[in-house]
Design a protein around this motif. Structure first.
Motif, PDB file in Angstrom:
ATOM      1  N   TYR A   6       0.853  -1.185   0.000  1.00 20.36           N
ATOM      2  CA  TYR A   6       0.000   0.000   0.000  1.00 20.36           C
ATOM      3  C   TYR A   6       0.888   1.233   0.000  1.00 20.36           C
ATOM      4  N   SER A   7       0.342   2.340  -0.484  1.00 22.68           N
ATOM      5  CA  SER A   7       1.068   3.605  -0.419  1.00 22.68           C
ATOM      6  C   SER A   7       0.079   4.760  -0.338  1.00 22.68           C
ATOM      7  N   HIS A   8       0.531   5.827   0.298  1.00 25.13           N
ATOM      8  CA  HIS A   8      -0.292   7.030   0.407  1.00 25.13           C
ATOM      9  C   HIS A   8       0.628   8.224   0.630  1.00 25.13           C
ATOM     10  N   GLN A   9       0.402   9.282  -0.132  1.00 23.41           N
ATOM     11  CA  GLN A   9       1.161  10.511   0.080  1.00 23.41           C
ATOM     12  C   GLN A   9       0.280  11.520   0.806  1.00 23.41           C
ATOM     13  N   PHE A  10       0.788  12.051   1.898  1.00 27.11           N
ATOM     14  CA  PHE A  10       0.074  13.045   2.689  1.00 27.11           C
ATOM     15  C   PHE A  10       0.321  14.443   2.123  1.00 27.11           C
ATOM     16  N   THR A  15       5.459  10.343   2.234  1.00 30.69           N
ATOM     17  CA  THR A  15       4.853   9.164   1.623  1.00 30.69           C
ATOM     18  C   THR A  15       4.943   7.996   2.587  1.00 30.69           C
ATOM     19  N   TRP A 196      -3.585  -1.961   7.345  1.00 27.20           N
ATOM     20  CA  TRP A 196      -3.351  -0.734   6.601  1.00 27.20           C
ATOM     21  C   TRP A 196      -4.235   0.447   7.022  1.00 27.20           C
ATOM     22  N   LYS A 200      -2.495   3.900   8.420  1.00 27.15           N
ATOM     23  CA  LYS A 200      -2.535   5.173   7.689  1.00 27.15           C
ATOM     24  C   LYS A 200      -3.128   6.281   8.561  1.00 27.15           C
ATOM     25  N   ASP A 201      -4.182   5.956   9.297  1.00 31.13           N
ATOM     26  CA  ASP A 201      -4.806   6.956  10.173  1.00 31.13           C
ATOM     27  C   ASP A 201      -3.836   7.391  11.272  1.00 31.13           C
TER      28      ASP A 201
END
Length: 411
Positions: A6-10, A15, A196, A200-201
């Motif tokens: 998984y990936s997420h950029q804030f 990242t 995940w 992320k939170d």
């Protein structure tokens, strides 16, 4: 086994990259902050190393002793280091301790104490690294080799010098932290037994107040390369060679990685067989691929006696040049087996995977699936590698020696 990444950029630029390894009971993280030694002022080399040491001396509501004891009580084994591009923090722990450990590192990154009264202790610790290199001639040689082969500042080592470290102040440390400890371009990778959505939170909560520092535009100066010798009183001579190659992000990276593996991976490799076993010239010899973001190289090392140093340099150079004449099917097939074994071991380790996926994101802006990596390795052949080698014969080498006498280099 299905790979779950998984990936997420804030919005801040941080990242988060994660890989679920639900068969484990552990978790690990790696945090890469764009505060490497390439971004230090030339007159303040070692500033990144000193700032890294100071940042771990208390953060948030914990003093230095409490910070370390809380990590220990959580079962976390942690590390920190400075490289060319990053200051990196990492750790492994029981999976249930991950949220608390990330909270501690949220404080370290955003709210370090940087206590004035501990500056001299931190300075002494990093000075010990500089002095240790003077006693480790092999390490000293390889630092010199990279510095002479790559453009400044990309050939630097993080240690600095006694002179530059001695001049650094708390204002320098605080300014470096303020400017370079930035979420813009930072990567947090987590691997192991994770979930995940809550991860992320939590990262959004813990690092949500992390403010971006300044961007830095780096100028470059051409490297000296050619031949360089440092005279020391020793019965040994240390030899280093460097030549250009493609970086990890290049489509042909695994062609040159396969070729260098034939040269140096394992006891059946050419260097081990030809330089050590048949001729008995060295006690240590190796070659490896070295990669920066947009450039790469092949670095080779040999340690030998002063009496046999010239012959060692000649044979080492000849073996590297001979590599570009080509390899055989048997050689690459043996190498494939070793690489696949390494991949299997890596898949069973959360610290290894957290580090790997962080670097994947830095070099590729994605996580390369293990299935894709296996396919790349399966597709390697003597024909594909030889085609690459024939089209990329090196035009020059950088050579460095450390020992009692300079050697003859005809490069």
């Amino acid at each position: 086994m299905t790979q779950k990444t998984y990936s997420h950029q804030f919005p801040s630029g941080l990242t988060l990259v994660a890989e679920e390894m639900d068969w484990l009971e552990s978790a690990a993280f790696a945090l890469l902050v764009p505060a490497g030694c390439a971004y230090e002022p030339a007159a303040k080399l070692g500033l990144g190393n000193l700032t890294c040491a100071m940042s771990q001396r208390g953060a948030g509501h914990r003093d230095s002793r409490r910070f370390l004891s809380d990590l220990e009580n959580l079962g976390a084994e942690t590390s920190a280091s400075v490289s060319i591009a990053h200051t990196s923090f990492g750790g492994s722990m029981p999976a249930e301790s991950l949220p608390q450990v990330l909270e501690l590192y949220g404080d370290l990154i955003q709210r370090p104490h940087l206590p004035d009264n501990q500056l001299e202790d931190a300075r002494l610790a990093v000075l010990q690294e500089v002095r240790a290199i003077e006693d480790d001639l092999a390490q000293k040689l390889m630092l010199t080799l990279r510095r002479r082969h790559y453009s400044e500042p990309w050939g630097r080592g993080p240690q600095g010098t006694e002179e530059t470290l001695g001049s650094l102040t708390m204002d320098d440390v605080r300014q470096h932290w303020k400017q370079r400890y930035s979420p813009r371009g930072a990567i947090l990778s987590v691997a192991g037994k994770i979930n995940w959505p809550p991860l992320k939170d939590q990262v959004a909560k813990v690092f949500g107040g992390w403010n971006a520092g300044q961007t830095a535009a780096l100028g470059e100066t051409a490297p000296p390369r050619k031949y360089h010798h440092e005279t020391v009183e020793s019965s040994q001579t240390h030899i280093g060679l460097a030549l250009d190659a493609v970086p990890y992000s290049h489509p042909d990276y695994f062609q040159i990685r396969g070729a260098v593996g034939v040269l140096s991976d394992g006891m059946s490799s050419r260097l081990f067989t030809e330089v050590r076993e048949k001729r008995g010239l060295v006690y240590t010899v190796y070659a490896m691929c070295h990669s920066l973001k947009d450039r790469g190289g092949i670095l080779a090392y040999a340690g030998t006696t002063a009496e046999r140093a010239q012959e060692t340099l000649d044979v080492l150079t000849a073996e590297i040049c001979k590599l570009f004449d080509g390899i055989t099917d048997d050689e690459i097939n043996r190498l494939k087996g070793r690489i696949k074994r390494a991949l299997i071991i890596q898949q069973e380790s959360s610290p290894s995977r957290s580090g790997s996926i962080a670097l994947d994101w830095y070099y590729l802006s994605r996580v390369r699936p293990l299935a894709e990596l296996r396919q790349i390795i399966d597709n390697l052949s003597a024909e594909s590698i030889n085609r690459y080698l024939a089209a990329n014969v090196p035009r020059e080498m950088t050579v460095c020696t450390v020992g009692p006498e300079p050697l003859e280099w005809k490069g």
